[in-house]
Scaffold this motif. Sequence first.
Motif, PDB file in Angstrom:
ATOM      1  N   GLN A  10      14.365 -57.987 -60.903  1.00  0.00           N
ATOM      2  CA  GLN A  10      14.800 -58.727 -62.083  1.00  0.00           C
ATOM      3  C   GLN A  10      13.858 -59.885 -62.377  1.00  0.00           C
ATOM      4  O   GLN A  10      13.513 -60.133 -63.525  1.00  0.00           O
ATOM      5  CB  GLN A  10      16.219 -59.259 -61.880  1.00  0.00           C
ATOM      6  N   ILE A  13      10.643 -58.520 -63.907  1.00  0.00           N
ATOM      7  CA  ILE A  13      10.851 -58.128 -65.305  1.00  0.00           C
ATOM      8  C   ILE A  13      10.936 -59.378 -66.174  1.00  0.00           C
ATOM      9  O   ILE A  13      10.311 -59.473 -67.219  1.00  0.00           O
ATOM     10  CB  ILE A  13      12.137 -57.278 -65.447  1.00  0.00           C
ATOM     11  N   ARG A  14      11.692 -60.383 -65.730  1.00  0.00           N
ATOM     12  CA  ARG A  14      11.835 -61.625 -66.492  1.00  0.00           C
ATOM     13  C   ARG A  14      10.489 -62.306 -66.688  1.00  0.00           C
ATOM     14  O   ARG A  14      10.142 -62.722 -67.777  1.00  0.00           O
ATOM     15  CB  ARG A  14      12.802 -62.562 -65.773  1.00  0.00           C
ATOM     16  N   ASP A  17       8.124 -60.553 -69.239  1.00  0.00           N
ATOM     17  CA  ASP A  17       8.458 -60.763 -70.645  1.00  0.00           C
ATOM     18  C   ASP A  17       7.940 -62.093 -71.187  1.00  0.00           C
ATOM     19  O   ASP A  17       7.710 -62.225 -72.369  1.00  0.00           O
ATOM     20  CB  ASP A  17       9.978 -60.710 -70.853  1.00  0.00           C
ATOM     21  N   SER A  32      15.392 -51.310 -76.714  1.00  0.00           N
ATOM     22  CA  SER A  32      16.228 -51.181 -75.519  1.00  0.00           C
ATOM     23  C   SER A  32      17.363 -50.198 -75.812  1.00  0.00           C
ATOM     24  O   SER A  32      17.884 -50.141 -76.929  1.00  0.00           O
ATOM     25  CB  SER A  32      16.766 -52.532 -75.080  1.00  0.00           C
ATOM     26  N   SER A  73      20.901 -58.109 -67.167  1.00  0.00           N
ATOM     27  CA  SER A  73      20.412 -56.799 -67.617  1.00  0.00           C
ATOM     28  C   SER A  73      19.057 -56.983 -68.296  1.00  0.00           C
ATOM     29  O   SER A  73      18.750 -58.060 -68.811  1.00  0.00           O
ATOM     30  CB  SER A  73      21.404 -56.148 -68.586  1.00  0.00           C
ATOM     31  N   GLN A  74      18.263 -55.947 -68.283  1.00  0.00           N
ATOM     32  CA  GLN A  74      16.944 -56.046 -68.913  1.00  0.00           C
ATOM     33  C   GLN A  74      17.078 -56.349 -70.403  1.00  0.00           C
ATOM     34  O   GLN A  74      16.333 -57.153 -70.943  1.00  0.00           O
ATOM     35  CB  GLN A  74      16.134 -54.769 -68.713  1.00  0.00           C
ATOM     36  N   ASN A  77      17.824 -60.026 -70.761  1.00  0.00           N
ATOM     37  CA  ASN A  77      16.651 -60.852 -70.448  1.00  0.00           C
ATOM     38  C   ASN A  77      15.636 -60.824 -71.582  1.00  0.00           C
ATOM     39  O   ASN A  77      15.092 -61.866 -71.963  1.00  0.00           O
ATOM     40  CB  ASN A  77      16.003 -60.391 -69.141  1.00  0.00           C
ATOM     41  N   THR A  78      15.387 -59.647 -72.133  1.00  0.00           N
ATOM     42  CA  THR A  78      14.444 -59.535 -73.241  1.00  0.00           C
ATOM     43  C   THR A  78      14.987 -60.251 -74.473  1.00  0.00           C
ATOM     44  O   THR A  78      14.254 -60.966 -75.162  1.00  0.00           O
ATOM     45  CB  THR A  78      14.144 -58.062 -73.555  1.00  0.00           C
TER      46      THR A  78
END
Length: 105
Positions: A10, A13-14, A17, A32, A73-74, A77-78
């Motif tokens: 996580q 991924i964060r 971005d 997404s 969740s992705q 976060n996005t």
Amino acid sequence: LHVRSRRQRQMCIRDRDKGLSRKELKQEFMQSPAVQSFLEKDTGDTLYLEKRADGSMQILSSTGRSLVLNPGSQACNTAKNFFETCLKEQSNLSDHRPNAVEIKV
């Protein structure tokens, strides 16, 4: 991505971005699976993205439908990165909803 722990994945991924432009973040957000599923069932032409007190993000449609993206969740976060970038750049801010980012679909 890291295989050792969910938290490391996580964080990776964060952090990934954060280097993207507003346009790239919007594109990733709109692609997404959660947002795509929401858009398939909605006929509105405008979305409003809002940050909630519990850390989740909420999408509201001009038709009145809404979707909450769960913290961590992705998609959330996005959405959060896109939202914060828009606030920082003073771009896409809604005239109709305070503290919301407006997205034309």
